[in-house]
Design a protein around this motif. Structure first.
Motif, PDB file in Angstrom:
ATOM      1  N   ALA A  37       6.808  17.980   0.526  1.00 48.35           N
ATOM      2  CA  ALA A  37       5.943  16.886   0.957  1.00 48.35           C
ATOM      3  C   ALA A  37       6.201  15.628   0.178  1.00 48.35           C
ATOM      4  O   ALA A  37       5.898  14.535   0.627  1.00 48.35           O
ATOM      5  CB  ALA A  37       4.475  17.287   0.815  1.00 48.35           C
ATOM      6  N   GLY A  38       6.763  15.757  -1.020  1.00 51.29           N
ATOM      7  CA  GLY A  38       7.003  14.592  -1.852  1.00 51.29           C
ATOM      8  C   GLY A  38       8.357  13.968  -1.650  1.00 51.29           C
ATOM      9  O   GLY A  38       8.693  13.006  -2.319  1.00 51.29           O
ATOM     10  N   VAL A  57      12.123   7.808  -6.934  1.00 51.73           N
ATOM     11  CA  VAL A  57      10.809   7.241  -7.231  1.00 51.73           C
ATOM     12  C   VAL A  57      10.534   5.949  -6.473  1.00 51.73           C
ATOM     13  O   VAL A  57       9.422   5.410  -6.556  1.00 51.73           O
ATOM     14  CB  VAL A  57      10.651   6.975  -8.751  1.00 51.73           C
ATOM     15  CG1 VAL A  57      10.795   8.265  -9.541  1.00 51.73           C
ATOM     16  CG2 VAL A  57      11.632   5.916  -9.238  1.00 51.73           C
ATOM     17  N   VAL A  58      11.511   5.446  -5.742  1.00 50.77           N
ATOM     18  CA  VAL A  58      11.354   4.135  -5.104  1.00 50.77           C
ATOM     19  C   VAL A  58      10.089   4.041  -4.245  1.00 50.77           C
ATOM     20  O   VAL A  58       9.356   3.045  -4.319  1.00 50.77           O
ATOM     21  CB  VAL A  58      12.620   3.774  -4.285  1.00 50.77           C
ATOM     22  CG1 VAL A  58      12.370   2.532  -3.424  1.00 50.77           C
ATOM     23  CG2 VAL A  58      13.797   3.519  -5.225  1.00 50.77           C
ATOM     24  N   PRO A  59       9.748   5.052  -3.413  1.00 46.51           N
ATOM     25  CA  PRO A  59       8.523   4.933  -2.615  1.00 46.51           C
ATOM     26  C   PRO A  59       7.244   4.817  -3.450  1.00 46.51           C
ATOM     27  O   PRO A  59       6.205   4.376  -2.942  1.00 46.51           O
ATOM     28  CB  PRO A  59       8.522   6.221  -1.781  1.00 46.51           C
ATOM     29  CG  PRO A  59       9.951   6.632  -1.711  1.00 46.51           C
ATOM     30  CD  PRO A  59      10.519   6.270  -3.041  1.00 46.51           C
ATOM     31  N   LEU A  60       7.305   5.235  -4.715  1.00 47.10           N
ATOM     32  CA  LEU A  60       6.125   5.176  -5.576  1.00 47.10           C
ATOM     33  C   LEU A  60       5.995   3.864  -6.326  1.00 47.10           C
ATOM     34  O   LEU A  60       4.961   3.603  -6.951  1.00 47.10           O
ATOM     35  CB  LEU A  60       6.181   6.321  -6.598  1.00 47.10           C
ATOM     36  CG  LEU A  60       6.069   7.735  -6.025  1.00 47.10           C
ATOM     37  CD1 LEU A  60       6.449   8.773  -7.082  1.00 47.10           C
ATOM     38  CD2 LEU A  60       4.661   7.999  -5.504  1.00 47.10           C
ATOM     39  N   ARG A  65      -1.042   1.587  -0.747  1.00 48.28           N
ATOM     40  CA  ARG A  65      -2.404   1.741  -1.254  1.00 48.28           C
ATOM     41  C   ARG A  65      -2.391   1.709  -2.776  1.00 48.28           C
ATOM     42  O   ARG A  65      -1.350   1.838  -3.405  1.00 48.28           O
ATOM     43  CB  ARG A  65      -3.015   3.036  -0.718  1.00 48.28           C
ATOM     44  CG  ARG A  65      -3.213   2.995   0.798  1.00 48.28           C
ATOM     45  CD  ARG A  65      -3.405   4.371   1.389  1.00 48.28           C
ATOM     46  NE  ARG A  65      -4.697   4.941   1.052  1.00 48.28           N
ATOM     47  CZ  ARG A  65      -5.107   6.140   1.467  1.00 48.28           C
ATOM     48  NH1 ARG A  65      -4.301   6.892   2.216  1.00 48.28           N
ATOM     49  NH2 ARG A  65      -6.296   6.602   1.127  1.00 48.28           N
ATOM     50  N   LYS A  66      -3.569   1.529  -3.355  1.00 50.45           N
ATOM     51  CA  LYS A  66      -3.683   1.332  -4.803  1.00 50.45           C
ATOM     52  C   LYS A  66      -3.741   2.663  -5.551  1.00 50.45           C
ATOM     53  O   LYS A  66      -4.324   3.643  -5.076  1.00 50.45           O
ATOM     54  CB  LYS A  66      -4.952   0.540  -5.119  1.00 50.45           C
ATOM     55  CG  LYS A  66      -5.101  -0.793  -4.377  1.00 50.45           C
ATOM     56  CD  LYS A  66      -4.204  -1.867  -4.912  1.00 50.45           C
ATOM     57  CE  LYS A  66      -4.520  -3.212  -4.261  1.00 50.45           C
ATOM     58  NZ  LYS A  66      -3.651  -4.302  -4.778  1.00 50.45           N
ATOM     59  N   GLY A 331      -6.325   5.189  -3.939  1.00 53.25           N
ATOM     60  CA  GLY A 331      -6.003   6.593  -3.956  1.00 53.25           C
ATOM     61  C   GLY A 331      -5.155   7.039  -2.775  1.00 53.25           C
ATOM     62  O   GLY A 331      -5.338   6.568  -1.653  1.00 53.25           O
ATOM     63  N   PHE A 332      -4.211   7.938  -3.045  1.00 56.41           N
ATOM     64  CA  PHE A 332      -3.379   8.565  -2.020  1.00 56.41           C
ATOM     65  C   PHE A 332      -2.659   9.722  -2.706  1.00 56.41           C
ATOM     66  O   PHE A 332      -2.562   9.783  -3.934  1.00 56.41           O
ATOM     67  CB  PHE A 332      -2.374   7.578  -1.433  1.00 56.41           C
ATOM     68  CG  PHE A 332      -1.441   6.966  -2.443  1.00 56.41           C
ATOM     69  CD1 PHE A 332      -0.203   7.534  -2.727  1.00 56.41           C
ATOM     70  CD2 PHE A 332      -1.824   5.821  -3.145  1.00 56.41           C
ATOM     71  CE1 PHE A 332       0.651   6.974  -3.664  1.00 56.41           C
ATOM     72  CE2 PHE A 332      -0.976   5.252  -4.097  1.00 56.41           C
ATOM     73  CZ  PHE A 332       0.267   5.844  -4.372  1.00 56.41           C
ATOM     74  N   ASP A 333      -2.167  10.636  -1.916  1.00 56.44           N
ATOM     75  CA  ASP A 333      -1.401  11.763  -2.429  1.00 56.44           C
ATOM     76  C   ASP A 333      -0.007  11.267  -2.785  1.00 56.44           C
ATOM     77  O   ASP A 333       0.749  10.852  -1.896  1.00 56.44           O
ATOM     78  CB  ASP A 333      -1.337  12.866  -1.377  1.00 56.44           C
ATOM     79  CG  ASP A 333      -0.723  14.158  -1.888  1.00 56.44           C
ATOM     80  OD1 ASP A 333       0.105  14.107  -2.829  1.00 56.44           O
ATOM     81  OD2 ASP A 333      -1.050  15.230  -1.347  1.00 56.44           O
ATOM     82  N   VAL A 334       0.338  11.275  -4.065  1.00 60.40           N
ATOM     83  CA  VAL A 334       1.633  10.717  -4.488  1.00 60.40           C
ATOM     84  C   VAL A 334       2.815  11.519  -3.955  1.00 60.40           C
ATOM     85  O   VAL A 334       3.953  11.040  -3.963  1.00 60.40           O
ATOM     86  CB  VAL A 334       1.720  10.600  -6.022  1.00 60.40           C
ATOM     87  CG1 VAL A 334       0.662   9.652  -6.559  1.00 60.40           C
ATOM     88  CG2 VAL A 334       1.625  11.970  -6.688  1.00 60.40           C
ATOM     89  N   ARG A 335       2.574  12.743  -3.501  1.00 62.02           N
ATOM     90  CA  ARG A 335       3.645  13.533  -2.900  1.00 62.02           C
ATOM     91  C   ARG A 335       3.974  13.038  -1.498  1.00 62.02           C
ATOM     92  O   ARG A 335       4.998  13.407  -0.916  1.00 62.02           O
ATOM     93  CB  ARG A 335       3.229  15.001  -2.852  1.00 62.02           C
ATOM     94  CG  ARG A 335       2.998  15.611  -4.233  1.00 62.02           C
ATOM     95  CD  ARG A 335       2.297  16.948  -4.137  1.00 62.02           C
ATOM     96  NE  ARG A 335       0.973  16.842  -3.525  1.00 62.02           N
ATOM     97  CZ  ARG A 335       0.115  17.855  -3.403  1.00 62.02           C
ATOM     98  NH1 ARG A 335       0.463  19.058  -3.858  1.00 62.02           N
ATOM     99  NH2 ARG A 335      -1.063  17.680  -2.838  1.00 62.02           N
ATOM    100  N   LYS A 336       3.096  12.187  -0.940  1.00 64.12           N
ATOM    101  CA  LYS A 336       3.299  11.617   0.393  1.00 64.12           C
ATOM    102  C   LYS A 336       3.012  10.112   0.344  1.00 64.12           C
ATOM    103  O   LYS A 336       2.061   9.633   0.976  1.00 64.12           O
ATOM    104  CB  LYS A 336       2.370  12.296   1.399  1.00 64.12           C
ATOM    105  CG  LYS A 336       2.464  13.810   1.416  1.00 64.12           C
ATOM    106  CD  LYS A 336       1.383  14.423   2.298  1.00 64.12           C
ATOM    107  CE  LYS A 336       1.393  15.934   2.239  1.00 64.12           C
ATOM    108  NZ  LYS A 336       0.326  16.529   3.078  1.00 64.12           N
TER     109      LYS A 336
END
Length: 337
Positions: A37-38, A57-60, A65-66, A331-336
């Motif tokens: 999922a990540g 890590v680029v998408p992160l 979202r914050k 907040g969001f799931d960092v794996r997605k």
């Protein structure tokens, strides 16, 4: 040691070879990876060509979202504190900060624990007993390489804030003990050691204290350069002695930093002093972060140290924090991402 900056948008030769030829790792290199999922290899995969590709890590770096972060005693090595914090504020933090001394081993267990709950780990790496001049001279190279290798082998994204609050006289690596040249050289040496072992799964956060109490210290001489930094991590607190407006607390630092870099910013460590004004300060925090598109989010320092920064110390402020935290922009799931 090569002092060559890393560019996120260009694939390294190792990564390119991994994509084209099936991997660059040596025989027996079997790093664990994030779940599917990540966007990385599955955590259970070993020895595969996918597992040899560093986590991207680029998408992160600049999500839509914050980040909704927290620093809680004992976390993420144990997630009990974070679970209690989540119940208290009504939302799961997705960025968990902890503090490690230079010389400590890498807490792979903590990083895995956070990731399993959809959170990114942020490590504040503090060289209390090792002068930055010695790190810059290579005296810690063996330790740094061992640490970087462990990070690479875990192959989950990690944020590292090295020697933060460097513009303060109160730190052992601060202005009374370290020159800007020594600081920059130490940062680059640590960073480049990670690059040399292929640990590109790190997000690097350069973290000054807000300039309000140390206005005489210029930040730009301490900046390692855009090739060495991913985030600007501002550290600052609401205190009763100062105006509580967001721009009053963070504006002078933000404006000074913007004169030499456009890197995205995160309130890497913040909280508000307990008291009648805390509810208003909490509102200023959320409103200020929401209004600034370059502000990635914040980490609330939920500790009792020097003052009681814990949200539970002020029920009305906690109620306001819980209400504002419900905003889907946080907040969001960092794996997605």
């Amino acid at each position: 040691m090569r002092f060559l900056p890393r560019t996120r948008t260009v694939l390294s030769s190792c990564l390119l070879a991994a994509l084209l030829l099936g991997g660059c790792s040596s025989p027996g290199d079997e790093p664990a990876g994030p779940d599917a999922a990540g966007g990385g290899p599955s955590a259970g995969s070993t020895g595969s060509s996918e597992a040899s590709v560093p986590y991207d890590v680029v998408p992160l770096l600049e999500p839509s979202r914050k980040y909704f972060g927290a620093a809680v005693e004992g976390s993420p090595h144990s997630m009990k504190g974070i679970d209690a914090y989540t119940e208290m504020v009504g939302k799961q933090p997705n960025l968990i900060e902890y503090y490690a001394a230079w010389g400590d081993g890498f807490d792979a267990t903590g990083v895995r624990n956070a990731w399993a709950e959809g959170a990114l780990t942020l490590m504040s790496w503090e060289p209390f007993d090792t002068p930055l001049a010695d790190i810059a001279a290579g005296e810690s190279d063996a330790y740094t390489k061992e640490y970087a290798t462990a990070v690479r082998e875990l192959n989950l994204p990690v944020v590292i804030s090295f020697a933060d609050e460097f513009n303060g006289h109160w730190e052992k690596w601060g202005t009374e003990h370290t020159t800007p040249e020594e600081y920059v050289a130490a940062w680059r040496r640590v960073h480049d050691t990670f690059v040399d072992v292929g640990a590109s799964n790190v997000i690097w956060a350069w973290s000054p204290n807000i300039v309000n109490p140390v206005s005489e210290v210029e930040l730009e001489p301490y900046y390692p350069g855009d090739g060495y930094v991913d985030w600007i991590g501002l550290i600052g607190y609401w205190t009763l002695e100062e105006d509580g407006a967001f721009d009053s607390v963070f504006g002078p630092t933000r404006d000074q930093v913007r004169a030499f870099t456009g890197k995205p910013m995160l309130l890497l460590e913040t909280a508000a002093m307990a008291g009648e004004r805390r509810r208003e300060d909490v509102r200023s925090l959320f409103e200020g972060v929401t209004a600034d598109d370059d502000m990635l989010g914040f980490v609330w320092f939920n500790h009792k140290k020097r003052a009681d920064w814990r949200l539970e110390a002020s029920p009305l402020a906690l109620e306001e924090f819980r209400r504002l935290a419900a905003d889907d922009r946080f907040g969001f799931d960092v794996r997605k991402p």
